[in-house]
Design an enzyme around this catalytic site. Sequence first.
Site, mmCIF file in Angstrom:
data_model
loop_
_atom_site.group_PDB
_atom_site.id
_atom_site.type_symbol
_atom_site.label_atom_id
_atom_site.label_comp_id
_atom_site.label_asym_id
_atom_site.label_seq_id
_atom_site.Cartn_x
_atom_site.Cartn_y
_atom_site.Cartn_z
ATOM 1 C CG PHE A 39 135.094 143.882 73.360
ATOM 2 C CD1 PHE A 39 134.987 144.499 74.162
ATOM 3 C CD2 PHE A 39 134.449 142.952 73.779
ATOM 4 C CE1 PHE A 39 134.098 143.406 76.176
ATOM 5 C CE2 PHE A 39 134.050 141.745 74.632
ATOM 6 C CZ PHE A 39 133.731 142.714 75.544
ATOM 7 C CB VAL A 40 134.998 148.791 67.766
ATOM 8 C CG1 VAL A 40 134.467 147.607 66.766
ATOM 9 C CG2 VAL A 40 133.748 149.197 67.918
ATOM 10 C CG HIS B 89 126.900 132.906 76.139
ATOM 11 N ND1 HIS B 89 126.369 132.535 75.223
ATOM 12 C CD2 HIS B 89 128.063 132.873 76.442
ATOM 13 C CE1 HIS B 89 127.648 131.840 74.176
ATOM 14 N NE2 HIS B 89 128.150 131.933 75.673
ATOM 15 C CD GLN C 2 133.885 126.338 76.806
ATOM 16 O OE1 GLN C 2 133.115 125.360 76.325
ATOM 17 N NE2 GLN C 2 134.604 126.008 77.758
ATOM 18 C CB THR D 132 134.733 131.065 87.148
ATOM 19 O OG1 THR D 132 134.700 131.873 86.380
ATOM 20 C CG2 THR D 132 134.338 130.190 87.065
ATOM 21 C CG ASN D 133 133.558 138.083 89.869
ATOM 22 O OD1 ASN D 133 133.499 138.491 89.151
ATOM 23 N ND2 ASN D 133 133.899 138.362 90.985
ATOM 24 N NE ARG D 134 139.042 130.947 87.998
ATOM 25 C CZ ARG D 134 139.064 129.703 87.193
ATOM 26 N NH1 ARG D 134 139.701 129.291 86.216
ATOM 27 N NH2 ARG D 134 138.815 128.911 88.176
ATOM 28 C CB THR E 203 136.556 123.941 77.035
ATOM 29 O OG1 THR E 203 135.506 123.251 77.483
ATOM 30 C CG2 THR E 203 135.475 123.176 74.924
#
Length: 534
Positions: free
Chosen positions: A480-481, A225, A365, A450-452, A380
């Site tokens: 994310f507006v 986070h 998650q 993991t920076n994916r 998960t």
Amino acid sequence: MVLVSGAICSGKSALVDQLREKHAATVVKTKDLILRKLPRTKIERKALQKAGEKLDKSDGGEWVAEALQREIEATSIEQTPKGLYVVDSVRIPGQINAIRTAYGADVFHIHVTADPAVLKQRYLDRARNEDAGVEYEALKKNKTERDIGQLAALADVVVDTDRCTAGAVLVRATALLDLYPRGGEKLVDVLIGGQYGSEGKGNIVGHIATEYDLLVRVGGPNAGHQVFAEPKPEKYYHLPSGTKRAPNARLLLGPGAVINPKKLLDELAEHSIDRDRLTIDAQAMIISDEDIEEEERLFGNISSTAQGVGVASARKLTGRSDYKSGEKLFLAKDCEDLKPFIGSARKVLADAFVNGHRILLEGTQGTSLSVHHGQYPHVTTRDTTVAGCLADAGIAPSNVRRVIMVCRTFPIRVGGPSGPMENEVDMEEIHVRSGIPLDPLKVAERTTTTNRPRRIAEFDWEQFKDSVQLNGPTDIALTFVDYFGIENREAFRFEQLTNETIRFVEEVERVAGRPVSLLSTNFGWRNVIDRRAW
């Protein structure tokens, strides 16, 4: 920190006096700060206006924040028992921005206003030494005074004082500051993800964390986070996301947590957390190097983060005979490096309940990754719903006050074979719709752990309704507006959002049957529109 702004005779002094009388606030007058900086200034309004503009011109208004800090350092706990300071008054955006930069989420801005005819009549009806012999129209010619109404766009709340009594103004200010006592024994608020993770939960936690005395987290380091900070964001893999935003809150990792000791110790060192602040439940599970290796081998074909959480969790269930033999490291209480932090979650929670402390339980998650309720096998290794988080922490449902379900406007999944997702789009499409530059979008939409790169899709109304049913939220937090339009980043109140965004929020509320109480407009300071009525 309460910032008060408004035109001459708009009701600033009445509000400030009531905050001092009712809530023991320490009042800092910018008039006094001017006189300390420029002691030769005459105590009359036109001279004070001129002196203030001179100071503002020198550094854009930063002088107010600097002088304010000196005032705070000079006051004692006895003088300000509630830690509440009121600035009477701020005059330009630069002053407000400098104070917000210095004090962050602890700053609340109230702008008071009234009809111009009412303001003029109030001025004529009153008599003050600094206004003696000065016509109202002469004062209004001052540029700062003329532009004061523009500060309404930056305020957390705008109050028309000619439409409500002085007492009503105080009520609204008190509610904004959350100074009203809250009754009942329901002391726990739960925050969970409503989609596939990466909903921006850390951003929301960072906004509300200062309201809590105890921050609790469950899950493991497969979920990272982020909370905005400068010069770089804070990242949390084990610790609650409000760790630094709420420096006086205690921290707890529940018995259902899964811990990588080395990674946790690095995190503790990075955020300067000592043994007196953090408690790790003795029965939390430990991840071994073998767990990580096994997970990398087994779960690459479902885009697992391969942090060892799943194998360690399975080992906790299936390895009870091995534990009795003492041959393998299982529980946190058996890890020598963690012993200074080991305790009982039940005891920490019991103490918090007895003392009436507010508790925030932060899930990790998202709901549709739940091992029971998600799209198996692309899930998960734990139940990520409210019920699962409560069980992992050891908190009874009857202790819960609010459930905040965080959802993105455009849900994501980690890149690769991570499972089905309806109506996928690409970052180029988001770029075209929102006006956000493409390169920053691609950088932002990478996983914290993991920076994916992430996959992204349209809002899934069926999935959302299922999550509402599973979690029974009292409130929705929408993140994310700005993906509906980059101009939303400049919105500080709900009505300043674009029409498309407002219509979307209304439909979310209609489908959920719950209010959208928090909206994240950006990743930065003051990036959450707070519509709560708690």
